[in-house]
Write a protein that holds these residues in place. Structure first.
Motif, PDB file in Angstrom:
ATOM      1  N   CYS A 191     -11.973  -4.937  -3.035  1.00  0.00           N
ATOM      2  CA  CYS A 191     -12.926  -4.420  -2.050  1.00  0.00           C
ATOM      3  C   CYS A 191     -13.679  -5.554  -1.350  1.00  0.00           C
ATOM      4  CB  CYS A 191     -13.916  -3.503  -2.759  1.00  0.00           C
ATOM      5  SG  CYS A 191     -15.183  -2.885  -1.661  1.00  0.00           S
ATOM      6  N   ARG A 228      -8.273  -9.940   7.512  1.00  0.00           N
ATOM      7  CA  ARG A 228      -9.136 -10.209   6.348  1.00  0.00           C
ATOM      8  C   ARG A 228      -9.870 -11.536   6.563  1.00  0.00           C
ATOM      9  NH1 ARG A 228     -10.063  -7.524   0.802  1.00  0.00           N
ATOM     10  NH2 ARG A 228     -11.345  -9.120  -0.110  1.00  0.00           N
ATOM     11  N   TRP A 231      -2.698  -7.924   8.264  1.00  0.00           N
ATOM     12  CA  TRP A 231      -3.777  -7.736   7.294  1.00  0.00           C
ATOM     13  C   TRP A 231      -4.438  -9.091   6.975  1.00  0.00           C
ATOM     14  CZ3 TRP A 231      -3.853 -10.016   2.401  1.00  0.00           C
ATOM     15  CH2 TRP A 231      -5.016  -9.738   1.664  1.00  0.00           C
ATOM     16  N   LYS A 271       0.859  -1.173   0.000  1.00  0.00           N
ATOM     17  CA  LYS A 271       0.000   0.000   0.000  1.00  0.00           C
ATOM     18  C   LYS A 271       0.902   1.231   0.000  1.00  0.00           C
ATOM     19  CE  LYS A 271      -4.302  -1.356   0.155  1.00  0.00           C
ATOM     20  NZ  LYS A 271      -5.582  -0.681  -0.017  1.00  0.00           N
ATOM     21  N   ARG A 292      -6.353  -7.674  -2.460  1.00  0.00           N
ATOM     22  CA  ARG A 292      -6.820  -6.492  -1.730  1.00  0.00           C
ATOM     23  C   ARG A 292      -8.073  -5.893  -2.353  1.00  0.00           C
ATOM     24  NH1 ARG A 292      -2.895  -4.833   2.395  1.00  0.00           N
ATOM     25  NH2 ARG A 292      -4.705  -3.616   3.010  1.00  0.00           N
ATOM     26  N   ALA A 300     -15.022   3.588   4.186  1.00  0.00           N
ATOM     27  CA  ALA A 300     -14.941   2.971   2.855  1.00  0.00           C
ATOM     28  C   ALA A 300     -16.319   2.644   2.311  1.00  0.00           C
ATOM     29  CB  ALA A 300     -14.098   1.696   2.934  1.00  0.00           C
ATOM     30  N   GLY A 301     -17.322   2.479   3.201  1.00  0.00           N
ATOM     31  CA  GLY A 301     -18.575   1.908   2.734  1.00  0.00           C
ATOM     32  C   GLY A 301     -19.747   2.849   2.655  1.00  0.00           C
ATOM     33  N   LEU A 356      -8.360  -2.552   7.894  1.00  0.00           N
ATOM     34  CA  LEU A 356      -8.121  -3.449   6.761  1.00  0.00           C
ATOM     35  C   LEU A 356      -7.596  -2.728   5.516  1.00  0.00           C
ATOM     36  CD1 LEU A 356      -8.506  -6.474   6.421  1.00  0.00           C
ATOM     37  CD2 LEU A 356     -10.736  -6.021   5.400  1.00  0.00           C
ATOM     38  N   THR A 398     -18.834   5.996  -0.736  1.00  0.00           N
ATOM     39  CA  THR A 398     -18.681   5.339  -2.036  1.00  0.00           C
ATOM     40  C   THR A 398     -20.035   4.918  -2.620  1.00  0.00           C
ATOM     41  OG1 THR A 398     -18.198   3.399  -0.688  1.00  0.00           O
ATOM     42  CG2 THR A 398     -16.336   4.413  -1.838  1.00  0.00           C
ATOM     43  N   PRO A 433     -13.888  -1.125 -10.853  1.00  0.00           N
ATOM     44  CA  PRO A 433     -14.334  -0.138  -9.857  1.00  0.00           C
ATOM     45  C   PRO A 433     -14.078  -0.589  -8.422  1.00  0.00           C
ATOM     46  CG  PRO A 433     -16.223  -1.229 -10.880  1.00  0.00           C
ATOM     47  CD  PRO A 433     -15.008  -1.649 -11.649  1.00  0.00           C
ATOM     48  N   PHE A 434     -13.927  -1.903  -8.195  1.00  0.00           N
ATOM     49  CA  PHE A 434     -13.688  -2.405  -6.843  1.00  0.00           C
ATOM     50  C   PHE A 434     -12.257  -2.908  -6.670  1.00  0.00           C
ATOM     51  CE2 PHE A 434     -18.286  -2.715  -7.435  1.00  0.00           C
ATOM     52  CZ  PHE A 434     -18.742  -2.087  -6.285  1.00  0.00           C
ATOM     53  N   GLY A 435     -11.332  -2.464  -7.524  1.00  0.00           N
ATOM     54  CA  GLY A 435      -9.939  -2.894  -7.414  1.00  0.00           C
ATOM     55  C   GLY A 435      -9.795  -4.332  -7.892  1.00  0.00           C
ATOM     56  N   ARG A 446      -0.570   2.092  -5.146  1.00  0.00           N
ATOM     57  CA  ARG A 446       0.348   1.090  -4.599  1.00  0.00           C
ATOM     58  C   ARG A 446       1.732   1.717  -4.511  1.00  0.00           C
ATOM     59  NH1 ARG A 446      -3.578  -1.103  -3.607  1.00  0.00           N
ATOM     60  NH2 ARG A 446      -4.208  -3.265  -3.898  1.00  0.00           N
TER      61      ARG A 446
HETATM   62  C1  HEM Z   1     -19.496   1.658  -4.726  1.00  0.00           C
HETATM   63  C2  HEM Z   1     -18.973   1.296  -3.571  1.00  0.00           C
HETATM   64  C3  HEM Z   1     -17.526   0.938  -3.357  1.00  0.00           C
HETATM   65  C4  HEM Z   1     -16.444   1.121  -4.182  1.00  0.00           C
HETATM   66  C5  HEM Z   1     -16.418   1.763  -5.565  1.00  0.00           C
HETATM   67  C6  HEM Z   1     -15.291   0.582  -3.492  1.00  0.00           C
HETATM   68  C7  HEM Z   1     -14.006   0.547  -4.022  1.00  0.00           C
HETATM   69  C8  HEM Z   1     -12.933  -0.060  -3.415  1.00  0.00           C
HETATM   70  C9  HEM Z   1     -11.636  -0.254  -4.024  1.00  0.00           C
HETATM   71  C10 HEM Z   1     -11.234   0.227  -5.421  1.00  0.00           C
HETATM   72  C11 HEM Z   1     -10.847  -0.899  -3.129  1.00  0.00           C
HETATM   73  C12 HEM Z   1      -9.408  -1.357  -3.337  1.00  0.00           C
HETATM   74  C13 HEM Z   1      -8.421  -0.336  -2.858  1.00  0.00           C
HETATM   75  C14 HEM Z   1      -6.983  -0.776  -3.079  1.00  0.00           C
HETATM   76  O1  HEM Z   1      -6.720  -1.806  -3.707  1.00  0.00           O
HETATM   77  O2  HEM Z   1      -6.101  -0.042  -2.635  1.00  0.00           O
HETATM   78  C15 HEM Z   1     -11.635  -1.095  -1.930  1.00  0.00           C
HETATM   79  C16 HEM Z   1     -11.170  -1.692  -0.772  1.00  0.00           C
HETATM   80  C17 HEM Z   1     -11.912  -1.801   0.367  1.00  0.00           C
HETATM   81  N1  HEM Z   1     -13.252  -1.516   0.519  1.00  0.00           N
HETATM   82 FE1  HEM Z   1     -14.491  -0.830  -0.893  1.00  0.00          FE
HETATM   83  N2  HEM Z   1     -15.689   0.115  -2.267  1.00  0.00           N
HETATM   84  C18 HEM Z   1     -17.043   0.292  -2.148  1.00  0.00           C
HETATM   85  C19 HEM Z   1     -17.841  -0.074  -1.077  1.00  0.00           C
HETATM   86  C20 HEM Z   1     -17.383  -0.626   0.091  1.00  0.00           C
HETATM   87  C21 HEM Z   1     -18.201  -1.032   1.216  1.00  0.00           C
HETATM   88  C22 HEM Z   1     -19.725  -0.956   1.231  1.00  0.00           C
HETATM   89  C23 HEM Z   1     -17.353  -1.444   2.205  1.00  0.00           C
HETATM   90  C24 HEM Z   1     -17.659  -1.953   3.593  1.00  0.00           C
HETATM   91  C25 HEM Z   1     -18.817  -1.991   4.156  1.00  0.00           C
HETATM   92  C26 HEM Z   1     -16.007  -1.338   1.678  1.00  0.00           C
HETATM   93  C27 HEM Z   1     -14.863  -1.669   2.388  1.00  0.00           C
HETATM   94  C28 HEM Z   1     -13.604  -1.771   1.813  1.00  0.00           C
HETATM   95  C29 HEM Z   1     -12.437  -2.217   2.562  1.00  0.00           C
HETATM   96  C30 HEM Z   1     -12.381  -2.569   4.041  1.00  0.00           C
HETATM   97  C31 HEM Z   1     -11.367  -2.246   1.644  1.00  0.00           C
HETATM   98  C32 HEM Z   1      -9.936  -2.683   1.935  1.00  0.00           C
HETATM   99  C33 HEM Z   1      -9.824  -4.172   1.660  1.00  0.00           C
HETATM  100  C34 HEM Z   1      -8.441  -4.764   1.884  1.00  0.00           C
HETATM  101  O3  HEM Z   1      -7.451  -4.080   1.609  1.00  0.00           O
HETATM  102  O4  HEM Z   1      -8.371  -5.940   2.291  1.00  0.00           O
HETATM  103  N3  HEM Z   1     -16.062  -0.848   0.398  1.00  0.00           N
HETATM  104  N4  HEM Z   1     -12.908  -0.596  -2.144  1.00  0.00           N
END
Ligand code: HEM
Length: 453
Positions: A401, A110, A106, A82, A399, A265-266, A98, A269, A393-395, A334
């Motif tokens: 999302c 996780r 981590w 990171k 790691r 994060a949640g 996280l 977004t 969009p969620f990576g 990263r």
């Molecule tokens: C449209 C909604 C969302 C988008 C676009 C989104 C996007 C992302 C992305 C791109 C990452 C990766 C970041 C990286 O690789 O550095 C991420 C990680 C994460 N997201 Fe989401 N997210 C969303 C919703 C949520 C929700 C609802 C939660 C929790 C309730 C959440 C919790 C997390 C957590 C904890 C991580 C870190 C995971 C790890 O590194 O193990 N996100 N998210």
């Protein structure tokens, strides 16, 4: 040379450094970046798919090809950590949660947290998703003007607080909301504050510290109160009772950091994803008509369930396309742990890498008419033909999302619950201006008129 050929075996120290915009002594490219981060990012593809520059004393390299995104997030992920830059910015609020933590800690977290996101769990959260979305729809009067960005933030915060803490915070959300707003102010990429450490006494930093202190009090009290309670279905309860293979649970500090991480994060977004859906529907009446037809025929006057989501195929495409055009988490960061070869260039150890989804998702090498909102483009054939990381969009990789399933369910359920009864018309305004905060946010309030169907 294609992207995959250039990922081959050359030793990094034999390779040239990536090209990039001219940089000035000491300040590097900081001024150009701060002046207009969008224009700065837009100019990068003049230099290819691997572009280097420096901002605020930090060496950056932006990767614009899906193969390189996959290399860093998936196939060679152990060579990258990171980014210090992001960890420092988020440390005070999300701590070692996280999103920021690394290594064995981590991995343990996780594994302990994953069960909170199993399909059955998500299913149990759909009830408050429907109920709170229906409450919002009921509260609006035909012809009323609402600030859709604010309304969606309130709604997703209410849903998330229920899922995280089993609390209905409809009328008492200030500490939580203030902390989220304050961290967003600090994360604004166009502001100098984003690059200053927390201890520098700027107004933004002071407000940020006040808000996070207040948040810590609220969460601390909640954790203390819940420690003795029997297991429940909310995330806090699941995490309070989770133990690793040695039978050890999480400390108060770890719980606090995870709760802050999920909250941050949640909530914003998903609120943004919904805001952009409403904006795109209001400005594309043809799409809106098709969505109405699908909701009328599949739901037949009822509120949606998780099972209905399978049949709401057009709704699914609308959300997928909205997340393509306006990805709320718009850049993944990263940092290289060692010198690496990306695209035939040497990226030195310690470089911050960025993958801007908002650019890769609108690259005409992968998308026809990339700036058009066309949910119909998401056919199975098109999805098969798309390089894996042209849409993320969620990576991706280990790691990715953890909240993806929750977010995907929430966005679709809320959209369907409200859209089956209400249309939003855009109150006259110019183009949608965006700013690079911690998330990709509208610069100005988005006002819409409620039209009951
Ligand atoms: C449209 C909604 C969302 C988008 C676009 C989104 C996007 C992302 C992305 C791109 C990452 C990766 C970041 C990286 O690789 O550095 C991420 C990680 C994460 N997201 Fe989401 N997210 C969303 C919703 C949520 C929700 C609802 C939660 C929790 C309730 C959440 C919790 C997390 C957590 C904890 C991580 C870190 C995971 C790890 O590194 O193990 N996100 N998210």
């Amino acid at each position: 040379m294609t992207a995959s050929e250039s990922m081959a075996t050359d030793r990094p120290d034999d390779l040239p450094l990536p090209p990039g915009p001219n940089s000035y002594p000491v300040v590097g490219n900081t001024l150009g970046f701060l002046r207009d981060p969008f224009a700065f990012y837009d100019s990068l593809d003049d230099y290819g798919d691997v572009v280097s520059y420096s901002v605020a004393g930090e060496e950056f390299c932006t990767l614009l090809h899906p193969d390189y995104v996959e290399q860093v997030l998936v196939t060679e992920e152990s060579k990258f950590g990171k980014s210090d830059f992001v960890q420092d910015a988020g440390e005070r609020f999300v701590g070692n949660g996280l999103f920021a933590s690394e290594g064995e800690f981590w991995r343990r977290q996780r594994t302990l947290i994953q069960p909170a996101f199993y399909r059955e769990r998500i299913e149990s959260y759909t009830e408050p998703m429907v109920e709170f979305a229906a409450d919002a729809a009921n509260s609006w009067i035909d012809g009323e003007t609402v600030r859709i960005d604010e309304v969606m933030k309130r709604l997703t915060l209410r849903i998330l607080s229920k899922a995280l803490f089993d609390l209905d915070i409809r009328n008492q959300q200030s500490a939580i909301r203030d902390a989220v707003n304050a961290i967003n102010e600090k994360g604004d990429a166009g502001s100098v504050d984003a690059f200053l450490p927390d201890w520098v006494p700027t107004a933004t930093n002071r407000q940020f510290r006040r808000a996070t202190d207040q948040f810590d009090d609220v969460i601390g009290t909640l954790i203390e109160k819940r420690r003795g309670d029997p297991p429940g279905d909310d995330f806090l309860s699941i995490l309070l009772h989770a133990t690793d293979e040695r039978g050890e649970g999480m400390s108060d500090k770890t719980l606090r950091d995870e709760m802050a991480t999920f909250l941050f994060a949640g909530h914003e977004t998903t609120a943004l994803a919904l805001t952009y859906c409403w904006y795109l529907l209001a400005t594309n009446p043809g799409v809106r008509g098709k969505l109405n037809d699908e909701l009328d025929s599949v739901l037949d006057g009822d509120t949606p369930t998780m099972a209905d989501l399978r049949d709401l195929k057009y709704t699914d495409k609308v959300v997928t396309e909205a997340l393509r055009l306006y990805p709320p988490a718009y850049v993944v960061f990263r940092q290289t742990k060692e010198d690496v070869n990306v695209g035939g260039y040497r990226i030195p150890a310690g470089t911050s890498l960025t993958f801007p989804q908002f650019l890769i998702h609108t690259d005409d090498r992968w998308y026809d008419d990339p700036d058009e909102f066309r949910p119909e483009r998401w056919t199975p054939e098109f999805e098969n033909s798309l390089p894996d990381y042209a849409y993320f969009p969620f990576g991706g990789g280990p790691r990715h999302c953890i909240g993806m399933r929750f977010a995907n369910a929430e966005i679709r359920i809320v959209l369907a619950t409200i859209a089956r009864r209400i249309e939003f018309d855009r109150v006259a305004g110019g183009d949608l201006d965006l700013r690079m905060g911690t998330t990709l946010e509208p610069t100005d309030p988005i006002e819409m008129t409620v039209v009951k169907r």
